[in-house]
Design an enzyme around this catalytic site. Structure first.
Site, PDB file in Angstrom:
ATOM      1  N   HIS A 181       5.825  27.242 -11.055  1.00 35.95           N
ATOM      2  CA  HIS A 181       5.102  26.515 -10.011  1.00 35.95           C
ATOM      3  C   HIS A 181       5.906  25.309  -9.531  1.00 35.95           C
ATOM      4  O   HIS A 181       6.063  25.086  -8.321  1.00 35.95           O
ATOM      5  CB  HIS A 181       3.737  26.065 -10.557  1.00 35.95           C
ATOM      6  CG  HIS A 181       2.918  25.281  -9.569  1.00 35.95           C
ATOM      7  ND1 HIS A 181       3.008  23.902  -9.448  1.00 35.95           N
ATOM      8  CD2 HIS A 181       2.020  25.679  -8.642  1.00 35.95           C
ATOM      9  CE1 HIS A 181       2.189  23.492  -8.504  1.00 35.95           C
ATOM     10  NE2 HIS A 181       1.571  24.545  -7.998  1.00 35.95           N
ATOM     11  N   CYS A 200       8.718  37.245   1.655  1.00 36.38           N
ATOM     12  CA  CYS A 200       8.365  35.825   1.622  1.00 36.38           C
ATOM     13  C   CYS A 200       8.444  35.242   0.219  1.00 36.38           C
ATOM     14  O   CYS A 200       8.010  34.118  -0.012  1.00 36.38           O
ATOM     15  CB  CYS A 200       6.969  35.592   2.207  1.00 36.38           C
ATOM     16  SG  CYS A 200       5.650  36.433   1.306  1.00 36.38           S
TER      17      CYS A 200
END
Length: 881
Positions: A455, A830
């Site tokens: 993250h 993406c």
């Protein structure tokens, strides 16, 4: 015909570098074009591989060819290795196909012994020179071939100079040097347990073996891994007749570049030393003089050198790094190679050489490594400042750039300190969605856990923030508000500096500099865009991100993660209110409060894009990621929302999951809570219509995440279309839009033909596809991926470089199946791989329409896409100079 393992310089040329190594091939080429090169021969890379195939033994066949080549060199020079009258001395150098720091250093003056040193003194009428050469040889041989510490010899030299009050090595007399030779030999005997070898043939064999052995030393292995250089290439060995720069005031040695390697300016740049040998320049024992000053000392020779430098640059059509020696006013070239240069210099040199007619635009584009552009786009530490910095630890280089600031361990503290005007580094065990605002406020991020697509890494790259992730040496004590890095303890508020390009962490504040994007960069990128076929979009979650992406040349937005719109302080409470609602009506009331906020964001994004595409991913993460985890924050939330703390704990238990990445997230949320996606669809439509009213062209692409079956997508598509139709009818308006899906699950890949029937586009989410395909957790794989890379089980971290054999086959399958149903199905990627050069080339080969990456990686992707187009076109597109 027996296999040939040894080539004289006159037998080779520059295109034989795979066989002769870079050094050997270039020495051969300089010989071929008539430059003054001392004669010699090269033992091939194949001989190195043969050495390892035969258990690190040089076979008799190869030894015979070396002996034969040496004999021919002796005949050509009229000298003999080890002769007591007029000895031949040689240098021994490694020569890998690609220049590799960590390989064996040079050994000069090989062939000297107690007898031949007298012959050298007699032949040159210079006893001091002879013994100076001998002491240098003993030290280099001991260090390079035997691994003895150079400091042992440096200390003996320093003691002798101190005894006589000498400041420079050149003050040593021949008698001093004779004593120094004896001292060096005594050091060798003490360290090795046997005398320094007197047989020149033995010296040569040991040196050749040392070169071969250096191919597999730890430093070389690490460099090959970092630069993706094949283990199977091997290294060549060059044996070259010595020329001497230490024969007095008309001799010297130096290194020069045909252009300035720091700025790229078209001006000769370099240094030299009079009465010295090559290692003196590198070692910094004496202060060298600029190459320009040679024009005053030896004007004719300087003009000859300028002419040679120009000839080599024109011949190789690239900036050259040159090594040369002057022996009694005569110039000799010892090496040429393409020079290392800064990113700024690389762009300037490429642009200048196109404008000079030396190379084509295509060649200029292929000259620049995409990663080099990172150094232009991000702040960096100056090398001189880093040399003085206190390096504490190294983690993973998760997001490039330099940053320094005061350390804080909680996102809210980082926000408050940043608002007060402090430069802040957010330091966490690992980050989660609730840390977004703190990450946005920080200058940089450091985490103890997590990998290159954790993250922290993904969000930092998207924000353009430097990040060092997975720093295993980092221990955080949140209770005491301090951290430990090795033996160093820092309190909250202390300064650290980080380099996200290398993963290094430094104590205190290291000065930073920003490289300006000048006209050369703009011209270069204009050529890049003219040559590429693959579109490059950007991942952007807020209007400010869109503007940044457009500034870096993005052609649209390939991923807008709508959940990132919720984490600002003014919005997160509304999201939590929605999550903690007991009834659908309460949930809708909370969503109605969020709708105008998302609508305004979408309107601003559409306005900034002005007709460029915008792919909007509907809510993806599990709901519990929006809730705080520690007790104090939960209590504060209960007070803010006027809810019993017990009710909040109960809701947390309901939302808890054993494996959230495989749990209640993505399209699954919409099956359970359709009102969430309904609100987002209305916000998109309303924002688009407001932009249209202002004369803006709008192309919304609504993306449904985590689809595993066509039925899932069909169900949600119906929900979205009904919502959009109702909204348009209420507004009496029209809007062109698309509904597609993110392909990020293996099942979606193998059923892509079914999914394509209800999808207008596919966007590959290769982060999750890699995670699901390998069964690796992005946040936990860092614990073992290093071992996999070290053992050669994996060639690359699959979260950094797309695994083409496995995950790439799933992607290719989905492409083929999808387009078998809809030949013109729009396809993009993406995931973070969208900004990695090899992965971009793979996407181009698979026929994708676009790649999407974080804004700061857009120029890298543009360049990688142009290079892929040029390479596909083949050599014919490159001008034959």
């Amino acid at each position: 015909m027996e296999r040939k393992f040894v080539y004289h310089f006159a037998e080779g040329h520059k295109d034989m570098r795979t066989l002769l190594g870079g050094k050997g091939a270039n020495l051969a080429e300089m010989t071929r074009i008539g430059l003054p090169v001392p004669q010699g021969f090269t033992i091939t890379t194949q001989a190195c591989n043969d050495y390892y195939e035969h258990h690190e033994v040089i076979r008799e066949l190869i030894l015979e060819q070396i002996e034969e080549a040496l004999g021919e060199l002796e005949k050509a020079k009229g000298q003999q290795l080890g002769s007591a009258d007029n000895p031949l001395l040689v240098s021994v150098r490694s020569g890998a196909v690609f220049s590799m720091p960590g390989m064996m250093d040079t050994i000069l003056n090989l062939g000297l012994n107690d007898s031949s040193v007298k012959g050298l003194a007699q032949a040159t009428h210079n006893e001091r020179f002879a013994y100076d050469s001998y002491r240098r040889f003993i030290q280099m041989f001991s260090d390079v071939a035997r691994g003895l510490p150079k400091t042992l010899f440096d200390q003996a030299l320093a003691e002798l100079k101190a005894k006589h009050g000498y400041q420079e090595d050149t003050e040593l007399s021949s008698q001093d040097l004779k004593k120094l030779v004896q001292t060096y030999q005594a050091i060798y005997l003490q360290q090795q347990g046997h005398p320094f070898p007197q047989d020149p043939k033995e010296q040569l064999l040991i040196a050749i073996e040392a070169v071969f052995d250096s191919w597999n030393n730890p430093r070389a292995k690490v460099y090959r891994k970092l630069n993706d250089i094949s283990q199977s290439l091997g290294t060549a060995v060059t044996i070259q007749a010595m020329v001497f720069g230490n024969m007095g005031e008309t001799s010297g040695t130096g290194v020069a570049f045909t252009r300035n390697p720091s700025t790229g300016k078209n001006r000769l740049f370099g240094e030299y030393l009079i009465n010295a040998q090559g290692e003196d320049v590198v070692a910094g024992i004496r202060t060298p003089q600029t190459i320009a000053s040679l024009a005053d000392k030896m004007p004719d020779l300087y003009q000859q050198f300028v002419s040679v430098a120009k000839k080599l640059e024109n011949h190789y059509r690239d900036m050259q790094d040159l090594e040369f020696t002057i022996e009694k006013s005569r110039l000799y070239m010892l090496q040429t190679r393409s020079g290392k240069r800064t990113a700024q210099a690389a762009v300037k040199i490429a642009v200048d050489q196109v404008q000079e007619g030396l190379i084509s635009q295509e060649e200029a584009i292929l000259r620049i490594e995409p990663q080099q552009l990172d150094h232009l786009l991000h702040p960096s530490f100056a090398p001189a400042d880093l040399a003085q910095a206190n390096h504490l630890a190294t983690g993973l280089p998760a997001s490039p750039g330099a940053a320094c600031g005061r350390v804080y361990f909680h996102a809210q503290d980082a926000v408050q300190q940043a608002k007060a005007g402090q430069a802040v580094l957010l330091v966490r065990q690992e980050t989660s969605a609730e840390d977004i605002e703190g990450m946005a406020s920080a200058q940089g991020i450091i985490t103890a856990r997590g990998g290159m697509t954790s993250h922290a890494a993904v969000v930092a790259r998207g924000m353009g923030k430097p990040c060092v992730a997975g720093c295993s040496q980092l221990v955080i004590d949140e209770a005491k508000r301090c951290l430990h890095l090795g033996q160093t303890t820092l309190q909250e508020g202390d300064f650290l500096s980080l380099d996200g390009s290398t993963g290094a962490i430094y104590l205190g504040q290291v000065p930073m500099s920003q490289t300006a994007l000048n006209d050369d960069y703009q011209q270069f990128m204009a050529w890049v865009d003219a040559k590429r076929e693959l579109q490059v979009r950007s991942n952007a979650d807020k209007p400010a991100d869109v503007n940044m992406a457009l500034a870096f040349g993005a052609q649209g937005i390939g991923l807008c993660r709508t959940e990132h719109m919720f984490f600002e302080e003014s919005r997160i409470a509304l999201v939590r209110e929605m999550i903690l609602a007991n009834t659908k009506q309460d949930r809708i009331r909370a969503l109605d409060k969020l709708l105008p906020l998302q609508r305004a964001d979408f309107q601003a994004m559409f306005t900034a894009l002005n007709g460029k595409s915008c792919t909007i991913r509907l809510l993806d993460p599990p709901l519990h990621e929006f809730l705080p985890q520690d007790e104090a924050a939960l209590a504060a939330m209960a007070t803010q929302l006027d809810l019993p703390l017990a009710a909040i704990y109960h809701r947390l238990q309901e939302l808890a999951e054993f494996n959230p990445m495989l749990g209640h997230r993505g399209c699954r949320l919409a099956i359970t809570y359709p009102e969430i996606y309904e609100m987002q669809a209305r916000a998109i439509v309303q924002g688009a219509l407001l932009a249209k009213q202002a004369g803006i062209k709008v192309q919304p692409e609504i993306m449904v995440p985590l689809v595993s079956s066509a039925k899932e997508l069909a169900r949600i598509r119906t929900l979205l279309e009904q919502t959009i139709t109702q909204e348009l009818q209420a507004k009496q308006a029209e809007l062109t839009y698309q509904i597609g899906t993110m392909i990020e699950l293996p099942r979606a890949c193998v059923t892509a033909d079914e999914i394509a029937q209800v999808a207008d586009f596919f966007s590959f989410g290769t982060n999750d596809l890699t995670q699901m395909g390998f069964g690796f957790s992005r946040d936990d794989a860092g614990k073992f991926l290093g071992d996999y890379l070290e053992e050669g089980i994996l060639d690359n971290d699959p979260f950094q470089v797309l695994d083409q054999k496995g995950i790439g086959r799933l992607l290719a399958m989905a492409v083929d199946l999808g387009r078998s149903v809809k030949p013109h199905l729009q396809l993009g990627i993406c995931g973070e791989h969208g900004g990695e050069p090899a992965s971009v080339a793979f996407c181009y080969q698979q026929g994708l329409d676009y790649v999407s990456c974080s804004p700061f990686r857009v120029p890298l992707a543009r360049l990688a896409a142009a290079q892929a187009s040029i390479k596909k076109a083949g050599p014919a597109i490159l001008r034959d100079k």
